[in-house]
Every structure is written in structure tokens, then in C-alpha cells.
Design an enzyme around this catalytic site. Sequence first.
Site, PDB file in Angstrom:
ATOM      1  N   TYR A   1       0.892   8.275  32.626  1.00  0.00           N
ATOM      2  CA  TYR A   1       0.251   8.830  33.814  1.00  0.00           C
ATOM      3  C   TYR A   1      -1.181   9.225  33.433  1.00  0.00           C
ATOM      4  O   TYR A   1      -1.596  10.382  33.540  1.00  0.00           O
ATOM      5  CB  TYR A   1       1.039  10.003  34.410  1.00  0.00           C
TER       6      TYR A   1
ATOM      7  N   GLY B   1      -9.069  12.033  30.617  1.00  0.00           N
ATOM      8  CA  GLY B   1      -8.917  12.650  29.295  1.00  0.00           C
ATOM      9  C   GLY B   1      -8.319  11.656  28.302  1.00  0.00           C
ATOM     10  O   GLY B   1      -8.808  11.499  27.183  1.00  0.00           O
ATOM     11  N   HIS B   2      -7.260  10.962  28.731  1.00  0.00           N
ATOM     12  CA  HIS B   2      -6.676   9.926  27.857  1.00  0.00           C
ATOM     13  C   HIS B   2      -7.700   8.823  27.579  1.00  0.00           C
ATOM     14  O   HIS B   2      -7.791   8.315  26.463  1.00  0.00           O
ATOM     15  CB  HIS B   2      -5.463   9.279  28.530  1.00  0.00           C
TER      16      HIS B   2
ATOM     17  N   GLN C   1      -0.925  21.946  19.710  1.00  0.00           N
ATOM     18  CA  GLN C   1      -0.310  20.671  19.305  1.00  0.00           C
ATOM     19  C   GLN C   1      -1.170  19.966  18.254  1.00  0.00           C
ATOM     20  O   GLN C   1      -0.667  19.445  17.255  1.00  0.00           O
ATOM     21  CB  GLN C   1      -0.132  19.767  20.525  1.00  0.00           C
TER      22      GLN C   1
ATOM     23  N   SER D   1      -5.022  17.037  33.279  1.00  0.00           N
ATOM     24  CA  SER D   1      -3.650  16.995  32.769  1.00  0.00           C
ATOM     25  C   SER D   1      -2.841  16.133  33.718  1.00  0.00           C
ATOM     26  O   SER D   1      -3.066  16.165  34.936  1.00  0.00           O
ATOM     27  CB  SER D   1      -3.080  18.417  32.747  1.00  0.00           C
TER      28      SER D   1
HETATM   29  O1  PAF Z   1       0.207  15.180  24.149  1.00  0.00           O
HETATM   30  C1  PAF Z   1       1.105  14.400  24.514  1.00  0.00           C
HETATM   31  O2  PAF Z   1       0.972  13.637  25.487  1.00  0.00           O
HETATM   32  C2  PAF Z   1       2.430  14.392  23.761  1.00  0.00           C
HETATM   33  O3  PAF Z   1       2.784  15.654  23.338  1.00  0.00           O
HETATM   34  C3  PAF Z   1       2.430  13.384  22.581  1.00  0.00           C
HETATM   35  C4  PAF Z   1       1.416  13.752  21.533  1.00  0.00           C
HETATM   36  C5  PAF Z   1       2.166  11.986  23.102  1.00  0.00           C
HETATM   37  C6  PAF Z   1       3.821  13.391  21.908  1.00  0.00           C
HETATM   38  O4  PAF Z   1       4.820  13.044  22.808  1.00  0.00           O
END
Ligand code: PAF
Length: 276
Positions: A27, A31-32, A149, A181
Site C-alpha cells: 500500500y 515515503g516508500h 524500528q 503512512s
Molecule cells: O516498516 C514496515 O513496513 C515493516 O515493519 C517492515 C520493515 C517491512 C517489516 O515487516
Amino acid sequence: MNVVRTAAELRALLPREGVGFVPTMGYLHRGHLALVERARRENPFVAVSIFVNPLQFGPGEDYHRYPRDLERDRALLEAAGVDLLFAPGVEEVYPPGFATRVSVEGPLTALWEGQVRPGHFQGVATVVARLFLLLRPARAYFGEKDYQQLRVVRQMVRDLGFPLEVVGVPTVREEDGLALSSRNVYLSPETRAKASILYRALWAMREVAAKGGSVAQALRAGEETLAQVPEFRKDYLAIVHPETLLPLSHWVPGARGLVAGRFPEVRLIDNLEVHP
Ligand code: PAF
């Protein structure tokens, strides 16, 4: 772009060296795509994974309703120049009988998100370790949006000696400061209008720091800002050491503000460097 679903296909198609890897749960948003762009600049081959990892969701969390749209994601990644998309099923990542968990211990995972979401970071560390072993990247890209994370992954990579570089990429924001997000799709228009309160609280703390105020004064300014939106139910607001994530009583360079909490329809988190 090759789209592969199995470890066997991965082995056939991945180069031995020079892989830049962007793990995601899909999704995709800007950002990605910032992670992908950075990976493109720094590596001859870019692989992205899309896997909604059941291990990192607690009971009652949004695993089943987590937004998914593989066709849209595929088109975005193709347009971004990605070489390979790994979109495995659960049984490919966790074959029947899979019983191992990777657990980073100590305050890094006990505090903040770790306290609110028990088991979350064990799920993240387990899937990230598994993906690193499947994709064998030279570099892996994570957003600073999930700052804790990022710290947990760095710790795991250092402790287990994964031969790769972890690259943190700055958060991408909407115009009003809301951090991008995948979960922002859950926001009703009314909540969306208030959702930048997290960023505004972080910014208020940063302004106090910039004017020479203390950590306690900065926290107070952050709390006062959050109080302007009573619908936001805070889980935590903190000023922490940028590496240990322990709460600070005095400023250190790079001090990080962390904030998280719930609106009626969604839980949001954010963070910002509050002291340069
Ligand atoms: O940040 C995320 O989208 C998730 O926590 C990751 C790093 C892909 C692990 O499932």
C-alpha cells in the site's frame, strides 16, 4: 520488473552482489518511493518486498484489514525503476513448522512501541532477518518514520553480523506535517484535519530547544500542544537519546522527540529530531 513469489525464483533472479533492498508491507506511498529512489541511486539492482507480516501484529490489531493493493503497488514500483518485486505468501516466509523468533532485548524494545505493542519488535526482527537471508542485500532502506524500528534493525544487524548497511531515510510529510503512512487511509476527513497534531507537538518541543529551553520545558510545550486536540489519546510523548532511546533529562545532540497515540479510527506515531 520481475515479480516473484518464491524463494526458489528469488535465487534464480537475484544478483550475488549490489542489491539494494526496500522491505515494505505494501500500500505504497511517497515515503516508500523515497526509499526506492535512494536505493536506486546507491545500488545497481533494487529489490522491494511486499509482505504484510502477521508476526508483528498483536491480537486485535489490524492485520486482516491492513490495506492491500498489489496491482497498484506493482505499477508504482515498475514506474520507479525497481528491478525485482518479491511478494511472497505467508507460507513462503514462514513454512509449516517455522518456530524461530529473533528478539532484540533490553530498553530498545521494552520502551515506547514495545510497551504498547508487546511482541511487535520480535515480529519485525524475525521477518527482517528472514528477508535479509532470502535477499542477501548489500544495503537495506528503512524510513525514519518508524524510528524505533530503525534502531532495532540496526541493533540486530550489528549483533548478528549481517553483512549489509542499514540506511535510514527521512520521513516524508504532507503539507501540514502529517507523516505519510499506509494507515492514513483509515482517517476520516474530520480526523485527518486534526492529525497533524503529532507533528505540531514535536515541532513545539523543537522550538523550545532552539530557544535554549530545557527538556522539561520542551515536554511541557509538547503536552500543551497535544491537549489542543482532546480526541487524540496519547500513548506517550518523550524526548529520548537518539541511539539508546532512553528518556533524557538534559539535551544531547540529535535528541529525538517521540509521540504516539490513538484517534478513534487509527493509531498514529511520529518522531522528529528536536535538538540539532
Ligand atoms: O516498516 C514496515 O513496513 C515493516 O515493519 C517492515 C520493515 C517491512 C517489516 O515487516
